[in-house]
Scaffold this motif. Structure first.
Motif, PDB file in Angstrom:
ATOM      1  N   LEU A 166       0.809  -1.217   0.000  1.00 24.79           N
ATOM      2  CA  LEU A 166       0.000   0.000   0.000  1.00 24.79           C
ATOM      3  C   LEU A 166       0.847   1.275   0.000  1.00 24.79           C
ATOM      4  CD1 LEU A 166      -3.076   0.230  -0.077  1.00 24.79           C
ATOM      5  CD2 LEU A 166      -3.050   0.727   2.364  1.00 24.79           C
ATOM      6  N   ARG A 167       2.164   1.146   0.115  1.00 23.62           N
ATOM      7  CA  ARG A 167       3.000   2.346   0.175  1.00 23.62           C
ATOM      8  C   ARG A 167       2.835   3.174  -1.098  1.00 23.62           C
ATOM      9  NH1 ARG A 167       6.637   4.279   3.466  1.00 23.62           N
ATOM     10  NH2 ARG A 167       6.625   2.399   4.738  1.00 23.62           N
ATOM     11  N   GLU A 168       2.404   4.406  -0.924  1.00 20.22           N
ATOM     12  CA  GLU A 168       2.078   5.359  -1.994  1.00 20.22           C
ATOM     13  C   GLU A 168       0.995   4.848  -2.944  1.00 20.22           C
ATOM     14  OE1 GLU A 168       5.125   7.515  -3.943  1.00 20.22           O
ATOM     15  OE2 GLU A 168       6.310   7.841  -2.124  1.00 20.22           O
ATOM     16  N   GLN A 169       0.271   3.794  -2.532  1.00 19.59           N
ATOM     17  CA  GLN A 169      -0.749   3.205  -3.409  1.00 19.59           C
ATOM     18  C   GLN A 169      -2.131   3.187  -2.767  1.00 19.59           C
ATOM     19  OE1 GLN A 169      -0.263   2.188  -6.673  1.00 19.59           O
ATOM     20  NE2 GLN A 169       1.660   3.253  -6.332  1.00 19.59           N
ATOM     21  N   TRP A 170      -2.323   3.961  -1.671  1.00 21.33           N
ATOM     22  CA  TRP A 170      -3.646   4.014  -1.042  1.00 21.33           C
ATOM     23  C   TRP A 170      -4.625   4.669  -2.016  1.00 21.33           C
ATOM     24  CZ3 TRP A 170      -5.546   7.441   3.545  1.00 21.33           C
ATOM     25  CH2 TRP A 170      -6.610   6.810   4.190  1.00 21.33           C
ATOM     26  N   GLY A 171      -5.779   4.064  -2.143  1.00 25.85           N
ATOM     27  CA  GLY A 171      -6.736   4.519  -3.125  1.00 25.85           C
ATOM     28  C   GLY A 171      -6.578   3.818  -4.460  1.00 25.85           C
ATOM     29  N   VAL A 172      -5.559   2.946  -4.566  1.00 22.97           N
ATOM     30  CA  VAL A 172      -5.351   2.150  -5.781  1.00 22.97           C
ATOM     31  C   VAL A 172      -5.382   0.662  -5.422  1.00 22.97           C
ATOM     32  CG1 VAL A 172      -3.803   1.624  -7.702  1.00 22.97           C
ATOM     33  CG2 VAL A 172      -4.019   3.977  -6.878  1.00 22.97           C
ATOM     34  N   VAL A 173      -4.388   0.210  -4.634  1.00 25.44           N
ATOM     35  CA  VAL A 173      -4.293  -1.213  -4.291  1.00 25.44           C
ATOM     36  C   VAL A 173      -5.503  -1.673  -3.489  1.00 25.44           C
ATOM     37  CG1 VAL A 173      -3.026  -2.835  -2.805  1.00 25.44           C
ATOM     38  CG2 VAL A 173      -1.792  -1.443  -4.465  1.00 25.44           C
ATOM     39  N   ASP A 174      -5.894  -0.895  -2.467  1.00 27.33           N
ATOM     40  CA  ASP A 174      -7.042  -1.294  -1.654  1.00 27.33           C
ATOM     41  C   ASP A 174      -8.311  -1.332  -2.493  1.00 27.33           C
ATOM     42  OD1 ASP A 174      -6.480   1.484  -1.776  1.00 27.33           O
ATOM     43  OD2 ASP A 174      -7.937   1.908  -0.225  1.00 27.33           O
ATOM     44  N   VAL A 175      -8.492  -0.333  -3.335  1.00 31.55           N
ATOM     45  CA  VAL A 175      -9.665  -0.283  -4.210  1.00 31.55           C
ATOM     46  C   VAL A 175      -9.655  -1.448  -5.194  1.00 31.55           C
ATOM     47  CG1 VAL A 175     -10.766   1.037  -6.066  1.00 31.55           C
ATOM     48  CG2 VAL A 175     -10.014   2.200  -3.970  1.00 31.55           C
ATOM     49  N   ASP A 176      -8.504  -1.692  -5.829  1.00 30.12           N
ATOM     50  CA  ASP A 176      -8.411  -2.769  -6.809  1.00 30.12           C
ATOM     51  C   ASP A 176      -8.622  -4.141  -6.176  1.00 30.12           C
ATOM     52  OD1 ASP A 176      -7.919  -0.893  -8.743  1.00 30.12           O
ATOM     53  OD2 ASP A 176      -5.769  -1.307  -8.901  1.00 30.12           O
ATOM     54  N   ASP A 177      -8.043  -4.373  -4.987  1.00 34.36           N
ATOM     55  CA  ASP A 177      -8.178  -5.680  -4.332  1.00 34.36           C
ATOM     56  C   ASP A 177      -9.625  -5.959  -3.949  1.00 34.36           C
ATOM     57  OD1 ASP A 177      -5.483  -5.997  -4.624  1.00 34.36           O
ATOM     58  OD2 ASP A 177      -4.998  -6.009  -2.490  1.00 34.36           O
ATOM     59  N   CYS A 178     -10.293  -4.959  -3.374  1.00 35.81           N
ATOM     60  CA  CYS A 178     -11.706  -5.154  -3.011  1.00 35.81           C
ATOM     61  C   CYS A 178     -12.560  -5.414  -4.250  1.00 35.81           C
ATOM     62  CB  CYS A 178     -12.228  -3.937  -2.254  1.00 35.81           C
ATOM     63  SG  CYS A 178     -11.593  -3.781  -0.558  1.00 35.81           S
ATOM     64  N   ALA A 179     -12.307  -4.661  -5.320  1.00 37.05           N
ATOM     65  CA  ALA A 179     -13.072  -4.839  -6.555  1.00 37.05           C
ATOM     66  C   ALA A 179     -12.803  -6.207  -7.170  1.00 37.05           C
ATOM     67  CB  ALA A 179     -12.738  -3.729  -7.542  1.00 37.05           C
ATOM     68  N   ALA A 180     -11.559  -6.674  -7.084  1.00 36.32           N
ATOM     69  CA  ALA A 180     -11.228  -7.982  -7.648  1.00 36.32           C
ATOM     70  C   ALA A 180     -11.994  -9.089  -6.929  1.00 36.32           C
ATOM     71  CB  ALA A 180      -9.726  -8.226  -7.543  1.00 36.32           C
ATOM     72  N   VAL A 181     -12.060  -9.009  -5.605  1.00 37.98           N
ATOM     73  CA  VAL A 181     -12.813 -10.019  -4.846  1.00 37.98           C
ATOM     74  C   VAL A 181     -14.289  -9.963  -5.222  1.00 37.98           C
ATOM     75  CG1 VAL A 181     -13.579 -10.657  -2.522  1.00 37.98           C
ATOM     76  CG2 VAL A 181     -11.176 -10.104  -2.934  1.00 37.98           C
ATOM     77  N   ALA A 182     -14.838  -8.762  -5.333  1.00 37.70           N
ATOM     78  CA  ALA A 182     -16.247  -8.626  -5.706  1.00 37.70           C
ATOM     79  C   ALA A 182     -16.499  -9.225  -7.091  1.00 37.70           C
ATOM     80  CB  ALA A 182     -16.646  -7.154  -5.688  1.00 37.70           C
ATOM     81  N   ARG A 183     -15.624  -8.946  -8.033  1.00 33.32           N
ATOM     82  CA  ARG A 183     -15.816  -9.463  -9.392  1.00 33.32           C
ATOM     83  C   ARG A 183     -15.729 -10.983  -9.422  1.00 33.32           C
ATOM     84  NH1 ARG A 183     -12.844  -4.759 -10.892  1.00 33.32           N
ATOM     85  NH2 ARG A 183     -10.896  -5.936 -10.833  1.00 33.32           N
TER      86      ARG A 183
END
Length: 655
Positions: free
Chosen positions: A466-483
């Motif tokens: 998540l270093r310098e990736q907040w709002g990207v990695v967390d968003v992408d990981d949650c969306a990937a699980v949902a998909r």
């Protein structure tokens, strides 16, 4: 034969009031050896008492008695998340009281009826309310209490100074040291010759880098010159503990995993010696000072929490042996009582309880009775899963499918699902019973709790995704699980929502502006404008005032990145309705951002609702608030996903 009814409409005995009643949460456990009130003590959050934190002790046969009557509220604001709020020294209970943040004392004997004496203030009243705060209380020499003192030095939320202090039996306060901007309470060695504590400075958070400080203790209780003996240079130490042989132990992560190390005291070697190294996380993030993942048992053995589960680490054999595996999540408040480990634990079918575990064979004794639970057929049992993304990244998660003994959904209909984003973002989920989740799953709404990149429990490498990736990695990981849940037929792709509080509230809001995965979001006490949630922006407290720089990047160099990832500045991309819940006394995520966000939505045409709560801080503590918030969330999903929610008040969505 099960009745057929649309998902979301199943009748459930789990009411919001029952969920609120289950919020009686034990915390800050320890073992007291005083002859007048010996045994296991702990603090206990009580929603039915306005969120008061009581102090209680076990008196046998599953019975518990209050140590302090109402209105005493055993909490403090150290680092705003709080530190260990009570201790017993020389026959006297010393504790912090939320209303004034002062130290108060109560003798455990000497009352008129032979019981405890009267409570008296120990430290002076500050000139400004909450202007001086104490936390992480520890027994010191000569009847003194050692603590961290916070002093407000100006009008900004970041104007805070800290030092280590000794508070004597008569209330005299003496400053001991101030090695770093952030500090944990000093711990006295068994022989009384040394004190040890942790310190760190901006921009580090305690899971990034901390220093182990040691000082000699003089005959009069003062500290000699401090020396740094371990930590630093990118190493995080999350806890110190004095071993039974007088050696200093530290949970440190030079290997990338928080493991137990022995620390030299002379300062000539700033390295540490690992004891039985394992590729497992034996510590955790120090959001609250005084947390204990490690408790020495003697003979080279330690009780530890391996990814939140109890185990015994044996340095002689190099083994890590699980204990009480049915208890899948332990709070970081371990204590040792003779040959037993005492702590607070929960399992997939049990809520948090105070338990005693025999270290030799793992026999479990409950010191508090399990509260009455709804019938097991209505309770969601989490399924531990690992989801793999298209690029091969593994994402741990806990799936709570719809659960009902008497109802099923119509043929061909898939259930709605809620993606739960935990807070922190340096936090995690556990495989435990969660009545908050069961409130939804028993009605036919699935929940998946995602340990997105940045979560703890999986080593430093996963945490630093998540270093310098907040709002990207967390968003992408949650969306990937949902998909993936939608693609495999588990969830209805047209009825997936995301929910979260604090940092999870940011992820929920950012997900609604950065993806089209979700049809709705419940956003609780969130961060919404990243640049303002900094020390320079003025809308964040001192502890986290530079946290966001590591999560997003430096300012002003990355100003456009801050704006691009802030939900506040991307409302034109909002993909669906939002419900926003906010405590008006929140010092961690103040209501300023939530109110600006809602103001900007007025007249936008996007359905939304905002529920502010007087007297609530960060996270909801009052029973009435918990009930209102949970019922509003259910009504919100009913409106958005198109099912009836009888028995809960209607929620007005504005546009």
């Amino acid at each position: 034969m099960p009745a057929i009814a649309p998902f979301g409409t199943w009748p459930s005995p789990i009411s919001a009031s029952e969920v609120a009643a289950a919020g009686v949460t034990p915390q800050w456990l320890d073992v007291v050896h005083d002859e007048h009130a010996p045994g296991v003590w702990w603090a206990e959050a009580r929603p039915a008492e306005g969120g008061r934190v009581a102090l209680v002790r076990a008196v046998g046969d599953g019975r518990v008695e209050d140590v302090l009557p109402s209105p005493w509220n055993v909490r403090n604001r150290l680092h705003e998340y709080g530190g260990r709020p009570w201790t017993v020294v020389d026959g006297t209970l010393v504790f912090t009281h939320w209303a004034d943040q002062r130290l108060h004392a109560r003798p455990l004997s000497g009352g008129a009826d032979g019981g405890p004496g009267a409570v008296r203030p120990l430290t002076p009243e500050p000139a400004v309310p909450h202007g001086v705060r104490y936390g992480d209380l520890r027994p010191g020499p000569g009847g003194a209490v050692w603590a961290v003192r916070e002093t407000v030095t100006g009008a900004r939320r970041t104007d805070i100074a800290r030092d280590l202090v000794a508070v004597g039996p008569a209330g005299e306060v003496r400053s001991l040291a101030a090695t770093h901007h952030f500090l944990t309470g000093p711990q006295l060695s068994p022989d009384g010759a040394h004190a040890a504590w942790l310190g760190w400075d901006h921009p580090s958070m305690p899971w990034d880098e901390t220093a182990v400080c040691v000082a000699d203790v003089d005959d009069d209780g003062a500290l000699g010159p401090p020396r740094v003996v371990a930590g630093g240079d990118g190493v995080s130490v999350c806890q110190l503990a004095w071993d039974t042989d007088g050696g200093l132990l530290a949970l440190a992560d030079p290997s990338g995993w928080w493991n137990v190390h022995r620390v030299p005291l002379d300062g000539t070697d700033t390295g540490t010696i690992p004891l039985a190294p394992v590729a497992a996380e034996l510590g955790g993030p120090a959001w609250k000072t005084g947390a204990r993942w490690l408790a020495p048992l003697g003979g080279g053995r330690c009780a530890v929490l391996a990814a939140g589960r109890l185990a015994v680490l044996d340095a002689a054999t190099g083994t890590l042996t699980p204990l009480a595996p049915e208890l899948t999540a332990w709070s970081p408040t371990l204590a040792v009582d003779g040959d037993d480990v005492v702590g607070i634990a929960a399992g997939p079918r049990t809520e948090n309880a105070v338990v005693r575990v025999r270290a030799g064979d793992g026999t479990v004794t409950h010191l508090t009775p399990q509260p009455a639970l709804p019938p097991a057929g209505y309770l969601s049992v989490p399924q531990e899963r690992t989801f793999r993304t298209a690029d091969g990244q593994e994402i741990p998660a806990y799936v709570h499918p719809p659960q009902h003994p008497d109802h099923v959904g119509p043929d061909g209909e898939r259930p709605p699902y809620l993606v739960h984003a935990h807070g922190g973002p340096t936090g995690r989920n556990h495989a435990t019973l969660d009545l908050d989740f069961s409130y939804f799953t028993s009605r036919g709404i699935g929940v998946v709790a995602v340990d997105y990149g940045g979560s703890v429990g999986y080593g430093r490498r996963y945490r630093e995704r998540l270093r310098e990736q907040w709002g990207v990695v967390d968003v992408d990981d949650c969306a990937a699980v949902a998909r993936i849940l939608a693609e495999e037929g588990t969830a209805d792709p047209e009825r997936i929502a995301i929910r979260g509080g604090s940092a999870g509230g940011f992820t929920a809001a950012a997900s609604m502006t950065a993806t089209d995965t979700y049809r709705a979001a419940t956003i609780k006490f969130p961060i919404l404008d990243l640049a303002q949630w900094t020390g320079d922006g003025g809308e964040v407290h001192d502890f986290e005032s530079q946290y966001v720089y590591g999560l997003v990047g430096p300012l002003p160099e990355k100003a456009e990145r801050f704006r691009a990832r802030s939900p506040m500045h991307n409302l034109d991309g909002l993909s669906g309705p939002v419900l926003l819940l906010q405590g008006l006394d929140d010092e961690i995520c103040p209501p300023d951002q939530a109110e600006r966000f809602i103001e900007a939505l007025e007249g936008s045409g996007i359905p939304h609702a905002y529920l502010p709560f007087e007297g609530e801080q960060h996270g909801f503590r009052k029973a009435a608030t918990i009930v209102t918030a949970l019922e509003a969330e259910l009504a919100f999903y009913g409106q958005v996903f198109g099912f009836d929610t009888p028995g809960v008040p209607a929620l007005e969505l504005r546009r």
